[in-house]
Design a protein around this motif. Structure first.
Motif, mmCIF file in Angstrom:
data_model
loop_
_atom_site.group_PDB
_atom_site.id
_atom_site.type_symbol
_atom_site.label_atom_id
_atom_site.label_comp_id
_atom_site.label_asym_id
_atom_site.label_seq_id
_atom_site.Cartn_x
_atom_site.Cartn_y
_atom_site.Cartn_z
ATOM 1 N N ARG A 5 0.832 -1.203 0.000
ATOM 2 C CA ARG A 5 0.000 0.000 0.000
ATOM 3 C C ARG A 5 0.872 1.261 0.000
ATOM 4 N N THR A 6 0.262 2.353 -0.465
ATOM 5 C CA THR A 6 0.968 3.629 -0.481
ATOM 6 C C THR A 6 1.094 4.140 0.944
ATOM 7 N N VAL A 7 2.247 4.652 1.267
ATOM 8 C CA VAL A 7 2.478 5.134 2.629
ATOM 9 C C VAL A 7 2.427 6.660 2.655
ATOM 10 N N GLN A 8 1.482 7.177 3.428
ATOM 11 C CA GLN A 8 1.302 8.621 3.534
ATOM 12 C C GLN A 8 2.235 9.180 4.610
ATOM 13 N N VAL A 9 3.006 10.173 4.206
ATOM 14 C CA VAL A 9 3.959 10.789 5.133
ATOM 15 C C VAL A 9 3.573 12.252 5.337
ATOM 16 N N GLY A 10 3.335 12.649 6.569
ATOM 17 C CA GLY A 10 2.991 14.041 6.886
ATOM 18 C C GLY A 10 4.219 14.765 7.410
ATOM 19 N N ILE A 11 4.569 15.854 6.723
ATOM 20 C CA ILE A 11 5.745 16.641 7.144
ATOM 21 C C ILE A 11 5.241 17.932 7.789
ATOM 22 N N ILE A 12 5.602 18.152 9.035
ATOM 23 C CA ILE A 12 5.140 19.336 9.763
ATOM 24 C C ILE A 12 5.907 20.577 9.274
ATOM 25 N N THR A 13 5.176 21.652 9.007
ATOM 26 C CA THR A 13 5.812 22.889 8.530
ATOM 27 C C THR A 13 5.293 24.103 9.318
ATOM 28 N N GLY A 14 6.014 25.206 9.139
ATOM 29 C CA GLY A 14 5.550 26.476 9.698
ATOM 30 C C GLY A 14 6.453 27.055 10.774
ATOM 31 N N PHE A 15 6.391 28.359 10.959
ATOM 32 C CA PHE A 15 6.996 29.069 12.086
ATOM 33 C C PHE A 15 8.497 28.851 12.244
#
Ligand SMILES: NC(=O)CC[C@H](N)C(=O)O
Length: 256
Positions: A5-15
């Protein structure tokens, strides 16, 4: 046979986080499907973090390092996302913190989280030299740490770059240090200590092995040519140690 399955990666951004694109590109190379998540958007919908198998806190200067590197971001995340992150980890999700991300994870208490209550037990303070260090370092990987992030890495020669002013790892006391040692939670140690870290510790995991934090930057070591000593490196043809670490997590989350 079912496709991985495709693996979703969340990259935190901001500030003031500034290594987000670099980390996102590295995770894309590693086979992940990357989405950038600005802190402000997450605050409006914290549960959206559960869309991801991997959440990564990149390096940088969040909130200008005011009060201490990672301190303000750690407070914000702890107050708003604690429940969601606990759910994510319990469900088999993976969390990574690199440099400013590592500082953020330890200051919010999610790492090492020895008593599962998010009490901060270790910290990262100003380098012993008082100076910002920016260079490549050699690392030892703990072969007794069974974290999915570390598969195969203890058998390879590891060099990652560091770039930080507050990388000196300190446990709260000897009890915490012994717990880290006895639980095999130390992930990386510097071959030569660049910042005065206790026991030359460069990275640790929690007890599940799914939460990893480290000061060096694997996302900046995804090609052999990024290493200034590349001509002397034996290019094995396989992934570099930086890419290997990210790929380990993507493959693990994909069930490969
Ligand atoms: N590269 C980084 O993430 C640096 C982290 C932090 N700003 C420090 O100087 O220690």
């Amino acid at each position: 046979m079912s496709a991985a399955r495709t693996v979703q990666v969340g990259i935190i951004t901001g500030f003031g986080i500034n290594a987000d694109k670099e980390l996102g590109q590295a995770f894309t190379l590693a086979g992940g499907e990357v989405r950038y998540c600005h802190i402000n958007d997450l605050r409006a919908a914290p549960e959206s973090l559960l869309d991801f198998s991997i959440i990564a806190f990149p390096g940088g200067f969040s909130f200008g390092d005011h009060v201490g590197s990672g301190k303000i971001l750690s407070h914000l995340v702890r107050v708003q996302f604690r429940n969601v992150l606990d759910t994510l980890i319990a469900g088999g999700g993976l969390i990574l913190g690199i440099c400013n991300g590592f500082q953020t994870l330890v200051k919010m208490g999610i790492l090492p989280n020895l008593n599962q209550d998010w009490t901060p037990e270790v910290s990262l303070i100003h380098n012993e030299s008082g100076e910002f260090v920016d260079r490549w370092v050699e690392l030892q990987v703990n072969p007794r740490n069974g974290s999915p992030w570390l598969h195969g890495l203890s058998e390879t020669h590891i060099e990652y770059p560091i770039r930080h002013g507050e990388g000196r790892f300190i446990p709260r006391d000897d009890t915490v240090l012994n717990q880290l040692k006895q639980g095999n939670l130390i992930a990386f140690q510097y071959a030569e200590n660049p910042n005065g870290s206790v026991d030359a510790i460069a990275g640790i995991t929690d007890e599940t092995g799914r939460v990893l934090g480290l000061m060096p930057h694997p996302e900046a070591a995804v090609s052999f040519y990024q290493n200034p000593r590349w001509a002397r490196q034996e290019a094995s043809g396989g992934p570099t140690p930086g890419l290997q670490l990210l790929k380990n997590a993507v493959d693990w989350a994909a069930g490969i």
